[in-house]
Design a protein around this motif. Structure first.
Motif, PDB file in Angstrom:
ATOM      1  N   HIS A  62       0.793  -1.225   0.000  1.00  0.00           N
ATOM      2  CA  HIS A  62       0.000   0.000   0.000  1.00  0.00           C
ATOM      3  C   HIS A  62       0.827   1.277   0.000  1.00  0.00           C
ATOM      4  CE1 HIS A  62      -2.781  -3.091   1.597  1.00  0.00           C
ATOM      5  NE2 HIS A  62      -3.593  -2.486   0.766  1.00  0.00           N
ATOM      6  N   GLN A  63       2.104   1.190   0.345  1.00  0.00           N
ATOM      7  CA  GLN A  63       2.932   2.383   0.390  1.00  0.00           C
ATOM      8  C   GLN A  63       3.724   2.517  -0.900  1.00  0.00           C
ATOM      9  OE1 GLN A  63       3.952   1.411   4.808  1.00  0.00           O
ATOM     10  NE2 GLN A  63       4.945   3.327   4.286  1.00  0.00           N
ATOM     11  N   LYS A  64       3.949   3.767  -1.281  1.00  0.00           N
ATOM     12  CA  LYS A  64       4.709   4.040  -2.493  1.00  0.00           C
ATOM     13  C   LYS A  64       6.187   4.108  -2.161  1.00  0.00           C
ATOM     14  CE  LYS A  64       0.906   6.406  -4.650  1.00  0.00           C
ATOM     15  NZ  LYS A  64       0.398   7.598  -5.272  1.00  0.00           N
ATOM     16  N   VAL A  65       7.000   3.874  -3.170  1.00  0.00           N
ATOM     17  CA  VAL A  65       8.450   3.974  -3.022  1.00  0.00           C
ATOM     18  C   VAL A  65       8.987   4.848  -4.154  1.00  0.00           C
ATOM     19  CG1 VAL A  65       8.723   1.758  -1.857  1.00  0.00           C
ATOM     20  CG2 VAL A  65       8.879   1.854  -4.339  1.00  0.00           C
ATOM     21  N   GLY A  66      10.153   5.422  -3.911  1.00  0.00           N
ATOM     22  CA  GLY A  66      10.770   6.255  -4.923  1.00  0.00           C
ATOM     23  C   GLY A  66      12.277   6.175  -4.844  1.00  0.00           C
ATOM     24  N   ILE A  67      12.917   6.706  -5.858  1.00  0.00           N
ATOM     25  CA  ILE A  67      14.363   6.880  -5.867  1.00  0.00           C
ATOM     26  C   ILE A  67      14.595   8.364  -6.079  1.00  0.00           C
ATOM     27  CG2 ILE A  67      16.519   6.388  -7.082  1.00  0.00           C
ATOM     28  CD1 ILE A  67      15.351   3.646  -7.821  1.00  0.00           C
ATOM     29  N   PHE A  68      15.199   8.995  -5.073  1.00  0.00           N
ATOM     30  CA  PHE A  68      15.431  10.445  -5.109  1.00  0.00           C
ATOM     31  C   PHE A  68      14.159  11.202  -5.499  1.00  0.00           C
ATOM     32  CE2 PHE A  68      19.873   8.923  -5.905  1.00  0.00           C
ATOM     33  CZ  PHE A  68      20.407   9.370  -4.707  1.00  0.00           C
ATOM     34  N   SER A  69      13.066  10.925  -4.790  1.00  0.00           N
ATOM     35  CA  SER A  69      11.775  11.617  -4.931  1.00  0.00           C
ATOM     36  C   SER A  69      11.016  11.305  -6.215  1.00  0.00           C
ATOM     37  CB  SER A  69      11.939  13.134  -4.806  1.00  0.00           C
ATOM     38  OG  SER A  69      12.508  13.457  -3.564  1.00  0.00           O
ATOM     39  N   ARG A  70      11.478  10.350  -7.005  1.00  0.00           N
ATOM     40  CA  ARG A  70      10.778   9.957  -8.237  1.00  0.00           C
ATOM     41  C   ARG A  70      10.135   8.605  -7.979  1.00  0.00           C
ATOM     42  NH1 ARG A  70      12.363   6.670 -12.328  1.00  0.00           N
ATOM     43  NH2 ARG A  70      14.473   6.601 -11.497  1.00  0.00           N
ATOM     44  N   LEU A  71       8.811   8.540  -8.109  1.00  0.00           N
ATOM     45  CA  LEU A  71       8.106   7.282  -7.848  1.00  0.00           C
ATOM     46  C   LEU A  71       8.584   6.185  -8.792  1.00  0.00           C
ATOM     47  CD1 LEU A  71       4.401   8.398  -7.267  1.00  0.00           C
ATOM     48  CD2 LEU A  71       6.083   7.673  -5.567  1.00  0.00           C
ATOM     49  N   VAL A  72       8.785   4.995  -8.219  1.00  0.00           N
ATOM     50  CA  VAL A  72       9.203   3.824  -8.997  1.00  0.00           C
ATOM     51  C   VAL A  72       8.430   2.612  -8.491  1.00  0.00           C
ATOM     52  CG1 VAL A  72      11.527   4.721  -9.451  1.00  0.00           C
ATOM     53  CG2 VAL A  72      11.135   3.273  -7.453  1.00  0.00           C
ATOM     54  N   THR A  73       8.542   1.516  -9.230  1.00  0.00           N
ATOM     55  CA  THR A  73       7.923   0.265  -8.801  1.00  0.00           C
ATOM     56  C   THR A  73       8.955  -0.555  -8.032  1.00  0.00           C
ATOM     57  OG1 THR A  73       8.545  -0.888 -10.823  1.00  0.00           O
ATOM     58  CG2 THR A  73       6.398   0.242 -10.812  1.00  0.00           C
ATOM     59  N   LEU A  74       8.485  -1.575  -7.343  1.00  0.00           N
ATOM     60  CA  LEU A  74       9.380  -2.425  -6.565  1.00  0.00           C
ATOM     61  C   LEU A  74      10.331  -3.234  -7.435  1.00  0.00           C
ATOM     62  CD1 LEU A  74       6.883  -3.656  -3.838  1.00  0.00           C
ATOM     63  CD2 LEU A  74       8.775  -2.040  -3.538  1.00  0.00           C
ATOM     64  N   ASN A  75       9.985  -3.416  -8.715  1.00  0.00           N
ATOM     65  CA  ASN A  75      10.867  -4.194  -9.593  1.00  0.00           C
ATOM     66  C   ASN A  75      11.819  -3.309 -10.404  1.00  0.00           C
ATOM     67  OD1 ASN A  75       9.044  -3.182 -11.382  1.00  0.00           O
ATOM     68  ND2 ASN A  75       8.427  -5.136 -12.255  1.00  0.00           N
ATOM     69  N   GLN A  76      11.884  -2.026 -10.069  1.00  0.00           N
ATOM     70  CA  GLN A  76      12.824  -1.103 -10.720  1.00  0.00           C
ATOM     71  C   GLN A  76      14.261  -1.535 -10.419  1.00  0.00           C
ATOM     72  OE1 GLN A  76      12.440   1.914 -12.544  1.00  0.00           O
ATOM     73  NE2 GLN A  76      14.658   1.886 -12.703  1.00  0.00           N
ATOM     74  N   ARG A  77      15.087  -1.619 -11.444  1.00  0.00           N
ATOM     75  CA  ARG A  77      16.506  -1.951 -11.268  1.00  0.00           C
ATOM     76  C   ARG A  77      17.234  -0.747 -10.668  1.00  0.00           C
ATOM     77  NH1 ARG A  77      16.890  -7.248 -11.389  1.00  0.00           N
ATOM     78  NH2 ARG A  77      15.887  -8.126 -13.207  1.00  0.00           N
ATOM     79  N   LEU A  78      18.231  -1.028  -9.862  1.00  0.00           N
ATOM     80  CA  LEU A  78      18.965   0.020  -9.163  1.00  0.00           C
ATOM     81  C   LEU A  78      20.265   0.373  -9.857  1.00  0.00           C
ATOM     82  CD1 LEU A  78      18.483  -1.339  -5.547  1.00  0.00           C
ATOM     83  CD2 LEU A  78      17.323   0.614  -6.595  1.00  0.00           C
ATOM     84  N   GLN A  79      20.732   1.576  -9.561  1.00  0.00           N
ATOM     85  CA  GLN A  79      22.054   2.013  -9.987  1.00  0.00           C
ATOM     86  C   GLN A  79      22.846   2.354  -8.731  1.00  0.00           C
ATOM     87  OE1 GLN A  79      21.755   5.232 -12.781  1.00  0.00           O
ATOM     88  NE2 GLN A  79      20.342   4.129 -14.107  1.00  0.00           N
ATOM     89  N   ALA A  80      24.164   2.339  -8.847  1.00  0.00           N
ATOM     90  CA  ALA A  80      25.015   2.659  -7.702  1.00  0.00           C
ATOM     91  C   ALA A  80      24.621   4.016  -7.119  1.00  0.00           C
ATOM     92  CB  ALA A  80      26.476   2.679  -8.127  1.00  0.00           C
ATOM     93  N   ARG A  81      24.595   4.083  -5.815  1.00  0.00           N
ATOM     94  CA  ARG A  81      24.318   5.290  -5.023  1.00  0.00           C
ATOM     95  C   ARG A  81      22.867   5.754  -5.079  1.00  0.00           C
ATOM     96  NH1 ARG A  81      29.134   5.785  -7.299  1.00  0.00           N
ATOM     97  NH2 ARG A  81      28.622   7.324  -8.851  1.00  0.00           N
ATOM     98  N   ASP A  82      21.943   4.934  -5.584  1.00  0.00           N
ATOM     99  CA  ASP A  82      20.522   5.284  -5.516  1.00  0.00           C
ATOM    100  C   ASP A  82      20.094   5.356  -4.057  1.00  0.00           C
ATOM    101  OD1 ASP A  82      19.973   5.499  -8.217  1.00  0.00           O
ATOM    102  OD2 ASP A  82      19.064   3.513  -8.393  1.00  0.00           O
ATOM    103  N   ARG A  83      19.160   6.247  -3.755  1.00  0.00           N
ATOM    104  CA  ARG A  83      18.547   6.287  -2.428  1.00  0.00           C
ATOM    105  C   ARG A  83      17.077   5.920  -2.597  1.00  0.00           C
ATOM    106  NH1 ARG A  83      18.811  11.571  -0.391  1.00  0.00           N
ATOM    107  NH2 ARG A  83      16.781  11.909  -1.320  1.00  0.00           N
ATOM    108  N   ILE A  84      16.707   4.777  -2.050  1.00  0.00           N
ATOM    109  CA  ILE A  84      15.328   4.302  -2.111  1.00  0.00           C
ATOM    110  C   ILE A  84      14.585   4.915  -0.941  1.00  0.00           C
ATOM    111  CG2 ILE A  84      13.847   2.267  -1.998  1.00  0.00           C
ATOM    112  CD1 ILE A  84      16.540   0.750  -2.881  1.00  0.00           C
ATOM    113  N   GLU A  85      13.462   5.533  -1.231  1.00  0.00           N
ATOM    114  CA  GLU A  85      12.661   6.176  -0.196  1.00  0.00           C
ATOM    115  C   GLU A  85      11.318   5.459  -0.098  1.00  0.00           C
ATOM    116  OE1 GLU A  85      14.603  10.447  -1.456  1.00  0.00           O
ATOM    117  OE2 GLU A  85      12.755   9.742  -2.395  1.00  0.00           O
ATOM    118  N   ILE A  86      10.955   5.101   1.112  1.00  0.00           N
ATOM    119  CA  ILE A  86       9.654   4.476   1.365  1.00  0.00           C
ATOM    120  C   ILE A  86       8.769   5.569   1.942  1.00  0.00           C
ATOM    121  CG2 ILE A  86       8.406   2.669   2.583  1.00  0.00           C
ATOM    122  CD1 ILE A  86      11.158   1.195   2.797  1.00  0.00           C
TER     123      ILE A  86
END
Length: 101
Positions: free
Chosen positions: A54-78
């Motif tokens: 039910h909660q959204k997640v983002g990387i640096f304030s940009r909404l993403v899905t849980l299956n989004q691939r990461l890049q080095a130094r990403d900050r995942i925000e719940i």
């Protein structure tokens, strides 16, 4: 035949409540997803109220899905759910201001 080695990357997982903020550094495989990093961080043990259904997640304030691939130094925000509808709260503040005038 050996499979190609998968490298690792560093990312952060962040969650904030009004009285407490946590940012956890996590090392994950370079092909990791947001879900994998959240799981690896152990943040849900610290905050059992986190509900990724039910909660959204983002990387640096940009909404993403849980299956989004990461890049080095990403900050995942719940993100926590909103406590009040912003439009309704704005209307209530405006009504109170009008009453005081």
């Amino acid at each position: 035949m050996d499979s190609p080695a998968v490298g690792v990357i560093e990312v952060e997982v962040a969650y904030a409540k009004p009285d407490r903020q946590v940012i956890l550094a996590v090392t994950v495989p370079e092909d990791a997803t947001v879900q994998m990093a959240i799981d690896a961080s152990g943040i849900r043990e610290q905050f059992p109220e986190i509900d990724l259904e039910h909660q959204k997640v983002g990387i640096f304030s940009r909404l993403v899905t849980l299956n989004q691939r990461l890049q080095a130094r990403d900050r995942i925000e719940i993100y926590r759910p909103l406590q009040a509808d912003p439009k309704a709260a704005r209307r209530e503040r405006a009504a109170k201001k009008d009453e005081q005038s």
